[in-house]
Design a protein around this motif. Structure first.
Motif, PDB file in Angstrom:
ATOM      1  N   ILE A 161      85.369   0.159  10.250  1.00  0.00           N
ATOM      2  CA  ILE A 161      85.714   1.543   9.913  1.00  0.00           C
ATOM      3  C   ILE A 161      87.104   1.863  10.446  1.00  0.00           C
ATOM      4  CG2 ILE A 161      85.063   3.967  10.202  1.00  0.00           C
ATOM      5  CD1 ILE A 161      82.169   2.991  10.626  1.00  0.00           C
ATOM      6  N   LYS A 162      87.966   2.362   9.558  1.00  0.00           N
ATOM      7  CA  LYS A 162      89.348   2.693   9.920  1.00  0.00           C
ATOM      8  C   LYS A 162      89.757   4.008   9.260  1.00  0.00           C
ATOM      9  CE  LYS A 162      91.044  -2.115  10.100  1.00  0.00           C
ATOM     10  NZ  LYS A 162      92.061  -3.037   9.556  1.00  0.00           N
ATOM     11  N   LYS A 163      90.898   4.494   9.684  1.00  0.00           N
ATOM     12  CA  LYS A 163      91.507   5.650   9.030  1.00  0.00           C
ATOM     13  C   LYS A 163      92.065   5.222   7.681  1.00  0.00           C
ATOM     14  CE  LYS A 163      95.058   9.224   9.798  1.00  0.00           C
ATOM     15  NZ  LYS A 163      96.112   9.701  10.740  1.00  0.00           N
ATOM     16  N   ALA A 164      91.819   6.036   6.655  1.00  0.00           N
ATOM     17  CA  ALA A 164      92.334   5.739   5.318  1.00  0.00           C
ATOM     18  C   ALA A 164      93.845   5.895   5.282  1.00  0.00           C
ATOM     19  CB  ALA A 164      91.676   6.652   4.292  1.00  0.00           C
ATOM     20  N   ASP A 165      94.476   5.240   4.323  1.00  0.00           N
ATOM     21  CA  ASP A 165      95.933   5.325   4.209  1.00  0.00           C
ATOM     22  C   ASP A 165      96.372   6.474   3.305  1.00  0.00           C
ATOM     23  OD1 ASP A 165      95.186   4.349   1.766  1.00  0.00           O
ATOM     24  OD2 ASP A 165      96.326   2.479   1.887  1.00  0.00           O
ATOM     25  N   PHE A 166      95.463   7.404   2.998  1.00  0.00           N
ATOM     26  CA  PHE A 166      95.829   8.609   2.261  1.00  0.00           C
ATOM     27  C   PHE A 166      95.066   9.787   2.852  1.00  0.00           C
ATOM     28  CE2 PHE A 166      92.104   6.893   0.163  1.00  0.00           C
ATOM     29  CZ  PHE A 166      91.349   7.999  -0.184  1.00  0.00           C
ATOM     30  N   THR A 167      95.483  10.991   2.511  1.00  0.00           N
ATOM     31  CA  THR A 167      94.828  12.204   3.002  1.00  0.00           C
ATOM     32  C   THR A 167      94.338  13.036   1.819  1.00  0.00           C
ATOM     33  OG1 THR A 167      96.903  13.469   3.043  1.00  0.00           O
ATOM     34  CG2 THR A 167      96.264  12.306   5.076  1.00  0.00           C
ATOM     35  N   ILE A 168      93.450  13.965   2.119  1.00  0.00           N
ATOM     36  CA  ILE A 168      93.010  14.956   1.138  1.00  0.00           C
ATOM     37  C   ILE A 168      93.636  16.296   1.501  1.00  0.00           C
ATOM     38  CG2 ILE A 168      91.025  16.333   0.388  1.00  0.00           C
ATOM     39  CD1 ILE A 168      91.185  13.652  -0.997  1.00  0.00           C
ATOM     40  N   LYS A 169      94.157  16.981   0.497  1.00  0.00           N
ATOM     41  CA  LYS A 169      94.834  18.255   0.709  1.00  0.00           C
ATOM     42  C   LYS A 169      93.907  19.397   0.297  1.00  0.00           C
ATOM     43  CE  LYS A 169      99.506  16.417   0.127  1.00  0.00           C
ATOM     44  NZ  LYS A 169      99.083  15.038   0.449  1.00  0.00           N
ATOM     45  N   LEU A 170      93.574  20.251   1.258  1.00  0.00           N
ATOM     46  CA  LEU A 170      92.756  21.426   0.980  1.00  0.00           C
ATOM     47  C   LEU A 170      93.643  22.660   0.967  1.00  0.00           C
ATOM     48  CD1 LEU A 170      89.573  20.802   3.184  1.00  0.00           C
ATOM     49  CD2 LEU A 170      89.962  20.187   0.789  1.00  0.00           C
ATOM     50  N   LEU A 171      93.564  23.435  -0.097  1.00  0.00           N
ATOM     51  CA  LEU A 171      94.357  24.661  -0.192  1.00  0.00           C
ATOM     52  C   LEU A 171      93.715  25.753   0.658  1.00  0.00           C
ATOM     53  CD1 LEU A 171      96.055  26.126  -3.294  1.00  0.00           C
ATOM     54  CD2 LEU A 171      94.554  27.592  -1.942  1.00  0.00           C
ATOM     55  N   GLN A 172      94.552  26.455   1.392  1.00  0.00           N
ATOM     56  CA  GLN A 172      94.091  27.507   2.289  1.00  0.00           C
ATOM     57  C   GLN A 172      94.967  28.743   2.101  1.00  0.00           C
ATOM     58  OE1 GLN A 172      92.843  26.491   6.511  1.00  0.00           O
ATOM     59  NE2 GLN A 172      94.791  27.483   6.919  1.00  0.00           N
ATOM     60  N   LEU A 173      94.354  29.871   1.792  1.00  0.00           N
ATOM     61  CA  LEU A 173      95.129  31.101   1.634  1.00  0.00           C
ATOM     62  C   LEU A 173      95.815  31.463   2.949  1.00  0.00           C
ATOM     63  CD1 LEU A 173      92.654  33.232  -0.505  1.00  0.00           C
ATOM     64  CD2 LEU A 173      94.629  31.923  -1.292  1.00  0.00           C
ATOM     65  N   ASN A 174      96.927  32.171   2.853  1.00  0.00           N
ATOM     66  CA  ASN A 174      97.753  32.427   4.036  1.00  0.00           C
ATOM     67  C   ASN A 174      97.027  33.180   5.142  1.00  0.00           C
ATOM     68  OD1 ASN A 174      99.959  31.071   3.039  1.00  0.00           O
ATOM     69  ND2 ASN A 174     100.964  32.905   2.212  1.00  0.00           N
ATOM     70  N   ASP A 175      96.048  34.016   4.774  1.00  0.00           N
ATOM     71  CA  ASP A 175      95.365  34.787   5.819  1.00  0.00           C
ATOM     72  C   ASP A 175      94.121  34.086   6.341  1.00  0.00           C
ATOM     73  OD1 ASP A 175      93.846  35.064   3.567  1.00  0.00           O
ATOM     74  OD2 ASP A 175      93.481  37.214   3.798  1.00  0.00           O
ATOM     75  N   ASP A 176      93.910  32.836   5.928  1.00  0.00           N
ATOM     76  CA  ASP A 176      92.781  32.048   6.421  1.00  0.00           C
ATOM     77  C   ASP A 176      93.256  31.043   7.460  1.00  0.00           C
ATOM     78  OD1 ASP A 176      90.755  33.236   5.000  1.00  0.00           O
ATOM     79  OD2 ASP A 176      90.928  31.875   3.287  1.00  0.00           O
ATOM     80  N   SER A 177      92.332  30.590   8.297  1.00  0.00           N
ATOM     81  CA  SER A 177      92.615  29.535   9.272  1.00  0.00           C
ATOM     82  C   SER A 177      91.299  28.909   9.692  1.00  0.00           C
ATOM     83  CB  SER A 177      93.342  30.100  10.504  1.00  0.00           C
ATOM     84  OG  SER A 177      92.462  30.934  11.251  1.00  0.00           O
ATOM     85  N   PHE A 178      91.373  27.722  10.292  1.00  0.00           N
ATOM     86  CA  PHE A 178      90.171  27.057  10.775  1.00  0.00           C
ATOM     87  C   PHE A 178      89.506  27.892  11.864  1.00  0.00           C
ATOM     88  CE2 PHE A 178      88.193  24.012  13.782  1.00  0.00           C
ATOM     89  CZ  PHE A 178      87.200  23.523  12.952  1.00  0.00           C
ATOM     90  N   ILE A 179      90.298  28.481  12.744  1.00  0.00           N
ATOM     91  CA  ILE A 179      89.739  29.300  13.825  1.00  0.00           C
ATOM     92  C   ILE A 179      89.015  30.513  13.257  1.00  0.00           C
ATOM     93  CG2 ILE A 179      90.293  30.673  15.861  1.00  0.00           C
ATOM     94  CD1 ILE A 179      90.592  27.639  16.229  1.00  0.00           C
ATOM     95  N   LYS A 180      89.592  31.130  12.246  1.00  0.00           N
ATOM     96  CA  LYS A 180      88.955  32.283  11.612  1.00  0.00           C
ATOM     97  C   LYS A 180      87.640  31.867  10.956  1.00  0.00           C
ATOM     98  CE  LYS A 180      89.853  35.905   8.163  1.00  0.00           C
ATOM     99  NZ  LYS A 180      90.874  36.469   7.225  1.00  0.00           N
ATOM    100  N   THR A 181      87.638  30.693  10.304  1.00  0.00           N
ATOM    101  CA  THR A 181      86.415  30.194   9.679  1.00  0.00           C
ATOM    102  C   THR A 181      85.337  29.929  10.721  1.00  0.00           C
ATOM    103  OG1 THR A 181      87.673  29.202   7.857  1.00  0.00           O
ATOM    104  CG2 THR A 181      85.451  28.365   8.244  1.00  0.00           C
ATOM    105  N   LEU A 182      85.720  29.341  11.861  1.00  0.00           N
ATOM    106  CA  LEU A 182      84.758  29.101  12.934  1.00  0.00           C
ATOM    107  C   LEU A 182      84.109  30.393  13.404  1.00  0.00           C
ATOM    108  CD1 LEU A 182      86.216  26.460  15.420  1.00  0.00           C
ATOM    109  CD2 LEU A 182      84.272  26.209  13.882  1.00  0.00           C
TER     110      LEU A 182
END
Length: 294
Positions: free
Chosen positions: A261-282
């Motif tokens: 198991i390793k880190k993939a060589d690409f990422t996934i991009k998730l769109l997030q509105l400007n007034d959203d954040s991970f902390i706010k979602t938590l």
């Protein structure tokens, strides 16, 4: 602008929000393409008044798409990732499900959110993935040998524990006697790993977490490691095989198979509105900071 739409239509009353989304997009100067199977489901549903059969469909994405809308919950986004793969197309998650750590755009705010998105009032959150290879090679994994949330091993056809010998960068860590073991990304830290006692990790952290599932050895605890680590697992038990899962996809592997198991060589991009954040979602999803004494 070219937009793809995908959903699984599992959630009650989601046809209302599908109608709202497609109506909102059709009012704008965008090309709308709907995943073929999803369009069939839409057209079979009598609660959707407009016939969308004339809309173009797709079965596979290419780099010409600008955005990819996922309608459902976090599980739908995990399935959407298998369409996007390494194409760098941002995923827009519209939550018609329950918790929604990944699908953060609320169904009641679709029209407003579409306007913000088309006016580019958003940020992109890049998420790391895991890849799984085996020795000897297992053809069942195929080309979808990656996971946004986690790669996990679980017992199969038994109530007995399995032993998971675990190595990090070729150094022996321990052997977990448990129901299984989870290797999670920061994105997946709020999923299966969290329910098994793992820590919450901020999505931009360069870390993975190893979390045992119901371990017999009570001193076994989740372990956070750098995401440039290589994790090798070898599973044994009373049965001759075990299950390996990559998000929602499951393969059966024979005992003594080595999982790399390793880190993939690409990422996934998730769109997030400007007034959203991970902390706010938590705060919102876990009800942090709310006084429940009344």
């Amino acid at each position: 602008m070219k937009i793809g739409i995908y959903g699984q239509f599992y959630h009650e009353n989601s046809e209302t929000y599908i109608q709202t989304l497609i109506d909102a997009l059709q009012k704008k100067d965008v090309e709308v393409f709907i995943e073929e199977n999803f369009l069939e489901i839409i057209n079979r549903n009598q609660d959707i008044t407009k016939n969308f059969s004339k809309l173009a469909t797709f079965t596979k994405l290419d780099a010409s798409f600008d955005l990819f809308f996922s309608i459902g919950g976090d599980g739908t986004i995990l399935k959407a990732v298998t369409f996007v793969r390494d194409l760098n197309i941002p995923i827009v998650g519209i939550n018609t499900g329950r918790l929604g750590f990944l699908a953060t755009i609320q169904k009641e705010e679709i029209s407003e959110s579409i306007n913000l998105i088309l006016n580019k009032k958003y940020t992109i959150s890049e998420r790391s993935l895991l890849t799984l290879n085996t020795a000897p090679n297992n053809n069942e994994l195929g080309s979808l040998n990656f996971a946004l949330n986690e790669i996990a091993v679980n017992r199969k056809n038994t109530t007995s524990m399995i032993k998971v010998e675990t190595f990090v960068n070729d150094s022996y860590l321990t052997s977990y006697w448990s129901d299984g073991l989870i290797v999670s990304t920061p994105t997946g830290s709020t999923g299966y790993s969290l329910s098994c006692g793992g820590p919450i990790i901020e999505p931009s952290a360069n870390s993975f977490v190893i979390t045992p599932i119901a371990p017999h050895n009570l001193n076994a605890r989740p372990l956070v490691i750098p995401d440039n680590s290589t994790i090798n697992l070898k599973v044994s038990g009373r049965e001759t095989s075990f299950l390996a899962s990559m998000d929602s996809r499951i393969a059966t592997l024979e005992n003594e198979t080595t999982l790399i198991i390793k880190k993939a060589d690409f990422t996934i991009k998730l769109l997030q509105l400007n007034d959203d954040s991970f902390i706010k979602t938590l705060r919102k999803k876990l009800l942090w900071g709310e006084d429940k004494r009344n």
